[in-house]
Design a protein around this motif. Structure first.
Motif, short mmCIF file in Angstrom:
data_model
loop_
_atom_site.label_atom_id
_atom_site.label_comp_id
_atom_site.label_asym_id
_atom_site.label_seq_id
_atom_site.Cartn_x
_atom_site.Cartn_y
_atom_site.Cartn_z
N THR A 122 8.10 -6.39 2.94
CA THR A 122 8.39 -5.16 2.80
C THR A 122 9.55 -5.01 3.82
O THR A 122 10.51 -4.34 3.32
CB THR A 122 7.87 -4.20 3.90
N HIS A 164 3.37 -2.98 -8.26
CA HIS A 164 4.61 -1.76 -6.63
C HIS A 164 3.33 -1.65 -5.37
O HIS A 164 3.58 -2.25 -3.88
CB HIS A 164 5.41 -1.51 -6.81
N GLY A 168 2.45 -3.27 -1.74
CA GLY A 168 2.25 -2.65 -0.09
C GLY A 168 0.75 -2.73 0.27
O GLY A 168 1.21 -3.29 1.58
N ALA A 171 0.62 -6.32 1.15
CA ALA A 171 1.25 -7.45 1.98
C ALA A 171 0.86 -6.43 3.75
O ALA A 171 1.20 -6.65 4.70
CB ALA A 171 2.81 -6.32 2.04
N HIS A 172 0.47 -4.88 3.66
CA HIS A 172 0.05 -4.03 4.68
C HIS A 172 -1.45 -4.85 5.51
O HIS A 172 -1.41 -4.73 6.53
CB HIS A 172 -0.48 -2.60 4.25
N ARG B 119 9.76 0.81 6.83
CA ARG B 119 9.83 -0.32 7.24
C ARG B 119 8.52 -0.81 8.52
O ARG B 119 8.27 -1.99 9.11
CB ARG B 119 10.94 -1.09 7.21
N THR B 122 4.30 -0.87 8.68
CA THR B 122 4.39 -2.63 9.06
C THR B 122 4.43 -2.93 9.20
O THR B 122 4.21 -4.61 9.70
CB THR B 122 4.80 -2.96 7.71
N SER B 169 0.20 1.05 0.57
CA SER B 169 1.47 0.73 -0.68
C SER B 169 2.17 2.40 -0.10
O SER B 169 3.51 2.60 -1.03
CB SER B 169 0.36 2.16 -1.82
N HIS B 172 5.14 0.72 1.17
CA HIS B 172 6.14 -0.17 1.05
C HIS B 172 7.25 0.91 -0.19
O HIS B 172 8.22 0.15 -0.28
CB HIS B 172 5.28 -0.98 -0.57
N ASP B 176 10.99 -0.07 -0.05
CA ASP B 176 11.71 -0.87 -1.17
C ASP B 176 11.95 0.14 -2.17
O ASP B 176 11.39 0.51 -2.65
CB ASP B 176 10.10 -1.20 -1.82
#
Lengths: 222, 222
Positions: A122, A164, A168, A171-172, B119, B122, B169, B172, B176
DNA sequence: GTCTATATCCTGATAGAC
DNA sequence: GTCTATCAGGATATAGAC
């Protein structure tokens, strides 16, 4: 290079220490002094072996990212070999499983790299932006067609949008090992049973990918 | 304080510059010198007005986070006032709409703060961890019961899990603004039509929240 | 390959004049 | 409140002995 005795050489000791400190403090907040102290090597060894801090950062990712993405592709290959129409859940598991299962590899610093990867997904550092784009191109080339086949009613652009969102969520989950537990008063712990966490994540993003296409989405004829 | 003439005072000039540079470079990589140069003020002004860099970071978030969360709660209040059983989509829109609509507020640096917020969600900096937890407690106290009412078949723990994925989600999407466009070869642009992006995100996470509960989920009786 | 010592620069923070 | 000047320390990187 790790020797046959299992004792990591200077280079790997630096990589291990850098990985840990980058994950904990971030790239800029981590000094070469902190890395060499943690690794138990001399300060000058970083520049001897890697040339600069930026190239060390690149090396930290190069070491792990290629095997990780190869595992994703192997899993997808196996899936498509045994069933020409693999399930959406199977495809997504091949995508999110390998990074999340890093959490189990405690001996080789897997949880640390998982956290680092999650936070870097991110917040892309300029130094590693190219690595991610290059490595991800290979993954996208294999997973995008598979996802489009598993979601035939979804317009291709919509697959990008929803992947996408899915990335997210992944990644989180990878970088946040404490807030979920904190906010849920200890009732939810993503690291406790990583396979259960993967199942929950896959079922969440699979449902999201299967959501009905909104009729008023621009560019989509209904 | 912004004066009646619309000319920001020193304090706000510093906050604006810090917000921009933090979003672009991160907290540690941004020096006070870079901030004061960007703001066009003297270096010593930061310590005069804020005391330290950490307190400046806190001030950057305090200025924006409280109004943002109040807007979320107002939207939820309005929703529950007009319908005692608001839709899941409505609740989620009240949660993700305010931060994403920051993108439209270009005059006052909204897109920049949106990216910074995404950012930071996360990758929580130690300095602002407390702010997030405190501010989020208020939000969770209002949204958690609403979500549980909208998802009566979902065990409460599962609501936490899935909101965790949903927040990923959202975060991100907020931070991004370029990779989705890059990877989709320009076909998907989250910033182009933020309302359409919100609709897509809400429909994705609503479907994820409504996913069937896996029968083998530990702690869930079926 | 590994070490010491150091060059050069930048960092956050402050003292004190105005 | 705003400025200049500066402190004390940490940053990356390198030169050169062993």
């Amino acid at each position: 290079m790790t020797t046959a005795t299992g004792t990591p050489g200077t280079k790997d000791r630096i990589l291990d220490a850098a990985e840990k400190l980058f994950a904990d403090e971030g790239f800029t907040a981590t000094s070469l002094r902190a890395i060499t102290t943690e690794a138990g090597v001399n300060l000058a060894a970083v520049n001897y072996h890697f040339g600069s801090k930026d190239r060390l950062i690149e090396a930290v990712f190069e070491r792990r990212l290629a095997p990780l993405n190869h595992e994703r592709i192997s899993l997808l290959d196996a899936l498509e070999g045994s069933d020409e129409n693999p399930s959406l859940e199977g495809i997504l598991e091949a995508f999110v499983g390998p990074p999340l299962r890093l959490h189990r590899d405690t001996d080789r610093g897997g949880p640390t790299f998982m956290r680092l990867l999650g936070r870097t997904l991110t917040e892309p550092s300029q130094a590693i932006h190219e690595i991610f784009v290059r490595q991800f191109a290979e993954i996208a080339a294999r997973f995008t067609p598979a996802l489009e086949r598993a979601l035939p009613v979804l317009p291709p652009d919509e697959v990008f949008w929803r992947m996408h969102f899915a990335i997210g969520s992944m990644a989180h989950t990878m970088c946040d090992t404490f807030r979920l537990k904190l906010l849920s008063a200890g009732r939810c712990d993503a690291g406790e049973d990583i396979d259960a966490t993967i199942r929950r994540l896959v079922s969440f993003i699979a449902a999201g990918l299967r959501a009905p296409v909104p009729v008023d989405t621009p560019g989509v004829e209904t």
